[in-house]
Design an enzyme around this catalytic site. Sequence first.
Site, PDB file in Angstrom:
ATOM      1  CG  ASP A   1      42.931  39.190  36.738  1.00 17.24           C
ATOM      2  OD1 ASP A   1      42.480  39.844  37.354  1.00 17.24           O
ATOM      3  OD2 ASP A   1      41.831  38.481  35.817  1.00 17.24           O
TER       4      ASP A   1
ATOM      5  N   GLY B   1      43.485  38.753  41.957  1.00 15.80           N
ATOM      6  CA  GLY B   1      42.563  38.691  41.611  1.00 15.80           C
ATOM      7  C   GLY B   1      41.311  37.846  40.732  1.00 15.80           C
ATOM      8  CB  CYS B   2      42.024  36.349  37.941  1.00 16.61           C
ATOM      9  SG  CYS B   2      42.132  34.520  38.330  1.00 16.61           S
ATOM     10  N   GLY B   3      39.363  35.965  39.604  1.00 16.85           N
ATOM     11  CA  GLY B   3      37.632  35.266  39.613  1.00 16.85           C
ATOM     12  C   GLY B   3      37.824  34.288  39.526  1.00 16.85           C
TER      13      GLY B   3
ATOM     14  N   GLY C   1      37.981  33.933  36.346  1.00 14.67           N
ATOM     15  CA  GLY C   1      38.724  33.849  35.254  1.00 14.67           C
ATOM     16  C   GLY C   1      37.827  34.266  33.722  1.00 14.67           C
TER      17      GLY C   1
ATOM     18  CD  GLU D   1      33.732  25.277  44.673  1.00 13.71           C
ATOM     19  OE1 GLU D   1      32.959  25.299  43.353  1.00 13.71           O
ATOM     20  OE2 GLU D   1      34.339  24.292  44.890  1.00 13.71           O
TER      21      GLU D   1
ATOM     22  CB  CYS E   1      25.676  47.004  47.766  1.00 13.32           C
ATOM     23  SG  CYS E   1      26.127  46.320  49.375  1.00 13.32           S
TER      24      CYS E   1
END
Length: 450
Positions: A156, A158-160, A162, A184, A337
């Site tokens: 993954d 760019g898993c952010g 998780g 973070e 956006c």
Amino acid sequence: MTNLLAFADIRFNPECFRGWDIQVHDRRFFSRVLASGTLGFGESYMDGWWDCDALDEMCCRAIRAGLEKRFAFRLPNLWAFLTALVANQQTARRSRKVGQVHYDLSNDFFEAMLDPNMQYSCALFAEDDDLASAQLRKLDWICERLRLRSGLRLLDIGCGWGGLARYAARHFGCHVVGITISQEQFRYAQRWCRGLDVEIQLRDYREVSGQFDRVVSVGMIEHVGYKNYRTYMQAAARSLGEDGLFLCQGICGNFSRFHTDPWVKRYIFPNSMVPSIAQLTRAAEGVFILEDVKNIGPNYDPTLLAWEENFRHAWPRFADRYGERFRRMWRFYLLSCAGAFRARSLQVFSILFSKEGAPIGNRIRDQRQAESSSRTAVLEPSALSKAAREISNACIVRIMESKQLRLVAKYDDEQLRVIRVRNVDRAIDPKRFDEVRNCVAMPNNQCVAV
């Protein structure tokens, strides 16, 4: 300015306000926008020089009328264009800036704004879905597109925090390696995925090693940059086995560009850049075969509105920490956006690639998986078997509330042993998947318990 905005049916300080009209508090607003374009427009809002009740609709109307093109040659835009041409804004060192500025704001802040699965990308809405349900639907859809199954190794990129890695490990039995450049996110994902077959790494996509059966990247391509698209594709291919699949999903524009909006770059996503699908497919030439493309962009408008609503409700908890200028900046970011997606100037493409020379979809194994995935048991409440009733009294209540229960069971190819049972119409709460995992829909559409 008044005549210009009239093309979009937007008025300044009218006697009778409509939601998308602009109320100007400081007349310096006009000269600032004329001099700096979208940068001055966003900054003057942050400074409180103007207000608009329906910011999203105002931005949508302005974009549809092509007003941003009238400011394309303002100094900030020209400077952004020239620097993007000369320098690589997304080197391994520079790419980490977006993590420090944006994703490292604080985990509790993003927890308050996002859904329980901490998904910071476009959801997938069906009728009557709330944000949490739509994000669960998106996670399941991504896993199905990748044809995940037990035992596969998934990377993954760019898993952010998780969320996807956690979901793939829990519900599909995958071994997952997730990478992020945010300190973070790294700490949060490590803690959240503890006890699962998930490994979280703090590294750039260019530093990945190892071989995987599947690679996925959701909401990360916007931070790669046009000078690195080829490198990004090659890094994914290098990590992928010969019969593997790569899913690249992210925001794309309708035109190929080489720089991002100056306001977004300065205040929200430093060194970011929205690609076009042409740029991505060109970068994949000779590396991958394009198997499938889906556009889920219309779902981002309601996703952003849901985030803005959560942010608005949670703001009193963060007001002292971040201040009023941040509140206005974040509101402008989310609603502008939303307006851009409503105007269809931005899309979300989910692109499925395979390795060159490794065709998919025509193998006996894939055919069996497709057949087993399509077996569906439709149980009317009156026809519930005794075995099904014994699953859980709590589940039976939800079944009886629904017109029908549809369970889709994944099978082992040699034994009709259930691998995973998936609810597809929300008759059963997704949190209760474990309670029905032993309910098997057999080929004759009878429900039995094993």
